[in-house]
Design a protein around this motif. Structure first.
Motif, PDB file in Angstrom:
ATOM      1  N   THR A   1       2.141   0.575  -9.299  1.00  0.00           N
ATOM      2  CA  THR A   1       3.378  -0.267  -9.686  1.00  0.00           C
ATOM      3  C   THR A   1       4.196  -0.421  -8.440  1.00  0.00           C
ATOM      4  N   LEU A   2       4.694   0.523  -7.738  1.00  0.00           N
ATOM      5  CA  LEU A   2       5.319   0.345  -6.745  1.00  0.00           C
ATOM      6  C   LEU A   2       4.914  -0.360  -5.654  1.00  0.00           C
ATOM      7  N   SER A   3       3.718  -0.382  -5.287  1.00  0.00           N
ATOM      8  CA  SER A   3       3.081  -1.074  -4.216  1.00  0.00           C
ATOM      9  C   SER A   3       3.113  -2.483  -4.392  1.00  0.00           C
ATOM     10  N   LEU A   4       2.921  -2.938  -5.930  1.00  0.00           N
ATOM     11  CA  LEU A   4       3.207  -4.511  -6.053  1.00  0.00           C
ATOM     12  C   LEU A   4       4.586  -4.761  -6.211  1.00  0.00           C
ATOM     13  N   GLN A   5       5.503  -3.837  -6.488  1.00  0.00           N
ATOM     14  CA  GLN A   5       6.903  -4.255  -6.522  1.00  0.00           C
ATOM     15  C   GLN A   5       7.312  -4.286  -4.909  1.00  0.00           C
ATOM     16  N   ARG A   6       6.972  -3.891  -4.156  1.00  0.00           N
ATOM     17  CA  ARG A   6       7.166  -4.044  -2.747  1.00  0.00           C
ATOM     18  C   ARG A   6       6.540  -5.208  -2.271  1.00  0.00           C
ATOM     19  N   ALA A   7       5.411  -5.559  -2.670  1.00  0.00           N
ATOM     20  CA  ALA A   7       4.746  -6.616  -2.100  1.00  0.00           C
ATOM     21  C   ALA A   7       5.558  -7.951  -2.675  1.00  0.00           C
ATOM     22  N   GLN A   8       6.034  -7.963  -4.010  1.00  0.00           N
ATOM     23  CA  GLN A   8       6.779  -8.994  -4.617  1.00  0.00           C
ATOM     24  C   GLN A   8       8.375  -9.044  -3.957  1.00  0.00           C
TER      25      GLN A   8
ATOM     26  N   GLY B   1      -1.748   0.022  -4.235  1.00  0.00           N
ATOM     27  CA  GLY B   1      -1.539   1.572  -4.617  1.00  0.00           C
ATOM     28  C   GLY B   1      -2.000   2.220  -3.328  1.00  0.00           C
ATOM     29  N   GLU B   2      -2.652   3.464  -3.762  1.00  0.00           N
ATOM     30  CA  GLU B   2      -3.296   4.186  -2.731  1.00  0.00           C
ATOM     31  C   GLU B   2      -4.676   4.080  -2.548  1.00  0.00           C
ATOM     32  N   ASP B   3      -5.275   2.808  -2.936  1.00  0.00           N
ATOM     33  CA  ASP B   3      -6.666   2.663  -2.879  1.00  0.00           C
ATOM     34  C   ASP B   3      -7.380   2.291  -1.641  1.00  0.00           C
ATOM     35  N   GLN B   4      -6.526   1.853  -0.588  1.00  0.00           N
ATOM     36  CA  GLN B   4      -7.113   1.448   0.578  1.00  0.00           C
ATOM     37  C   GLN B   4      -6.343   1.862   1.639  1.00  0.00           C
ATOM     38  N   PRO B   5      -6.500   3.543   1.829  1.00  0.00           N
ATOM     39  CA  PRO B   5      -5.826   4.141   3.163  1.00  0.00           C
ATOM     40  C   PRO B   5      -6.428   3.638   4.386  1.00  0.00           C
ATOM     41  N   ILE B   6      -5.618   3.662   5.602  1.00  0.00           N
ATOM     42  CA  ILE B   6      -6.279   3.498   6.750  1.00  0.00           C
ATOM     43  C   ILE B   6      -6.422   4.648   7.713  1.00  0.00           C
ATOM     44  N   ALA B   7      -5.669   6.007   6.960  1.00  0.00           N
ATOM     45  CA  ALA B   7      -5.731   6.969   7.810  1.00  0.00           C
ATOM     46  C   ALA B   7      -6.020   8.005   6.777  1.00  0.00           C
ATOM     47  N   SER B   8      -6.015   9.568   7.121  1.00  0.00           N
ATOM     48  CA  SER B   8      -6.162  10.422   6.387  1.00  0.00           C
ATOM     49  C   SER B   8      -4.861  10.779   5.504  1.00  0.00           C
ATOM     50  N   ASN B   9      -5.056  11.055   4.339  1.00  0.00           N
ATOM     51  CA  ASN B   9      -3.849  11.336   3.590  1.00  0.00           C
ATOM     52  C   ASN B   9      -3.448  12.962   3.677  1.00  0.00           C
ATOM     53  N   LEU B  10      -4.102  13.703   4.547  1.00  0.00           N
ATOM     54  CA  LEU B  10      -4.115  14.949   4.465  1.00  0.00           C
ATOM     55  C   LEU B  10      -3.023  15.394   5.476  1.00  0.00           C
TER      56      LEU B  10
ATOM     57  N   HIS C   1       1.043  -1.201  -0.083  1.00  0.00           N
ATOM     58  CA  HIS C   1      -0.031   0.134   0.087  1.00  0.00           C
ATOM     59  C   HIS C   1       0.913   1.293  -0.177  1.00  0.00           C
ATOM     60  N   THR C   2       0.554   2.363  -0.665  1.00  0.00           N
ATOM     61  CA  THR C   2       0.968   3.678  -0.560  1.00  0.00           C
ATOM     62  C   THR C   2       0.147   4.817  -0.307  1.00  0.00           C
ATOM     63  N   ASP C   3       0.898   5.797  -0.009  1.00  0.00           N
ATOM     64  CA  ASP C   3      -0.082   6.989   0.149  1.00  0.00           C
ATOM     65  C   ASP C   3      -0.643   7.618  -1.086  1.00  0.00           C
ATOM     66  N   ASN C   4      -1.165   8.726  -0.984  1.00  0.00           N
ATOM     67  CA  ASN C   4      -1.542   9.307  -2.522  1.00  0.00           C
ATOM     68  C   ASN C   4      -0.586  10.451  -3.251  1.00  0.00           C
ATOM     69  N   THR C   5       0.622  10.400  -2.505  1.00  0.00           N
ATOM     70  CA  THR C   5       1.674  11.370  -3.013  1.00  0.00           C
ATOM     71  C   THR C   5       2.008  10.593  -4.349  1.00  0.00           C
ATOM     72  N   GLY C   6       2.222  11.478  -5.585  1.00  0.00           N
ATOM     73  CA  GLY C   6       2.376  11.253  -6.892  1.00  0.00           C
ATOM     74  C   GLY C   6       1.291  10.793  -7.590  1.00  0.00           C
ATOM     75  N   ALA C   7       1.506   9.953  -8.915  1.00  0.00           N
ATOM     76  CA  ALA C   7       0.561   9.560  -9.723  1.00  0.00           C
ATOM     77  C   ALA C   7       0.096   8.186  -9.308  1.00  0.00           C
ATOM     78  N   ALA C   8      -1.049   7.896  -9.364  1.00  0.00           N
ATOM     79  CA  ALA C   8      -1.636   6.827  -8.994  1.00  0.00           C
ATOM     80  C   ALA C   8      -1.272   5.555  -9.698  1.00  0.00           C
ATOM     81  N   ALA C   9      -0.877   5.695 -10.865  1.00  0.00           N
ATOM     82  CA  ALA C   9      -0.391   4.442 -11.749  1.00  0.00           C
ATOM     83  C   ALA C   9       1.108   3.941 -11.115  1.00  0.00           C
ATOM     84  N   TYR C  10       1.759   5.220 -10.803  1.00  0.00           N
ATOM     85  CA  TYR C  10       3.150   4.880 -10.489  1.00  0.00           C
ATOM     86  C   TYR C  10       3.043   4.288  -8.975  1.00  0.00           C
ATOM     87  N   ASN C  11       2.161   4.644  -8.202  1.00  0.00           N
ATOM     88  CA  ASN C  11       1.986   3.951  -6.848  1.00  0.00           C
ATOM     89  C   ASN C  11       1.520   2.652  -6.742  1.00  0.00           C
TER      90      ASN C  11
END
Length: 218
Positions: free
Chosen positions: A161-168, A190-199, A149-159
């Motif tokens: 990809t990065l989240s999958l690479q980290r899981a792998q 990616g950024e789709d399942q936050p557990i806290a505010s991204n603000l 999982h990532t936060d929402n900083t940056g492009a959603a597509a990049y996040n």
């Protein structure tokens, strides 16, 4: 319709009875989880029995509840044992271990796993991942999702990809420590399942994580 509703109520009541009459507030935490598993299994088993009922739906529902409660109780008990073993072998206060009664979650923040924008695992966490791998091999009857999982900083597509690479990356270390690869399912959210505010920065830090979700198969 009335008969179906009545049977559902009987099934639920029976599941609670089969799980035991002790007040959950008076049970130790592990026993509570075992009881919760029995209740969940009983309700599911009862519904399954009702769905496949023949000429005696009441009997089918109650038999299903009994079988489901027994199976759910066994799963809950096994998860209690696995949780206790994990807590003994992982001494990192940054790692959360959550027992829901039907699955275990091992939640690791990005800060202990990866540098910013990197999917290379920090060597300092290898020992804890090795302990997790040992636990998974000691309790083999499960499938394991490794979810980035990532936060929402940056492009959603990049996040994504990065989240999958980290899981792998985490999954590959578990495999290198003896966990069969066919038990592991790396997933990027990616950024789709936050557990806290991204603000806030604190919220973003909570959202950047890898969750290892252990689901019993029997």
């Amino acid at each position: 319709m009335f008969q179906t509703r009545t049977l559902l109520l009987l099934t639920t009541a029976g599941a609670f009875a089969l799980a035991g009459c002790t007040d959950p507030a008076n049970l130790p935490n592990g026993a509570q989880k075992t009881q919760e598993g029995a209740i969940i299994g009983g309700v599911v088993g009862g519904l399954a029995g009702l769905a496949t009922a023949g000429s005696n739906p009441t009997k089918s529902a109650l038999l299903g509840a009994a079988a489901g409660a027994a199976a759910g109780g066994l799963i809950g008990n096994r998860l209690d044992q696995q949780e206790a073993a994990l807590r003994q072998s992982i001494n990192n206060s940054n790692i959360q271990i959550v027992n829901t009664g039907s699955e275990l979650k091992v939640i690791m923040p990005q800060g202990i796993l990866f540098a910013t924008d990197s999917a290379a695992v920090n060597p300092s966490i290898y020992g804890d991942l090795g302990a997790l791998a040992t636990n998974l091999t000691q309790y083999p009857d499960s499938v394991v999702e490794v979810v980035g999982h990532t936060d929402n900083t940056g492009a959603a597509a990049y996040n994504q990809t990065l989240s999958l690479q980290r899981a792998q990356s985490v999954a590959s270390i578990l495999v290198s420590n003896g966990v069969p690869s066919n038990r592991l399912v790396p997933i990027g959210r990616g950024e789709d399942q936050p557990i806290a505010s991204n603000l806030t920065e604190e919220g973003k830090a909570q959202n950047r994580r890898v969750e290892v979700i252990i689901r019993p198969t029997a």
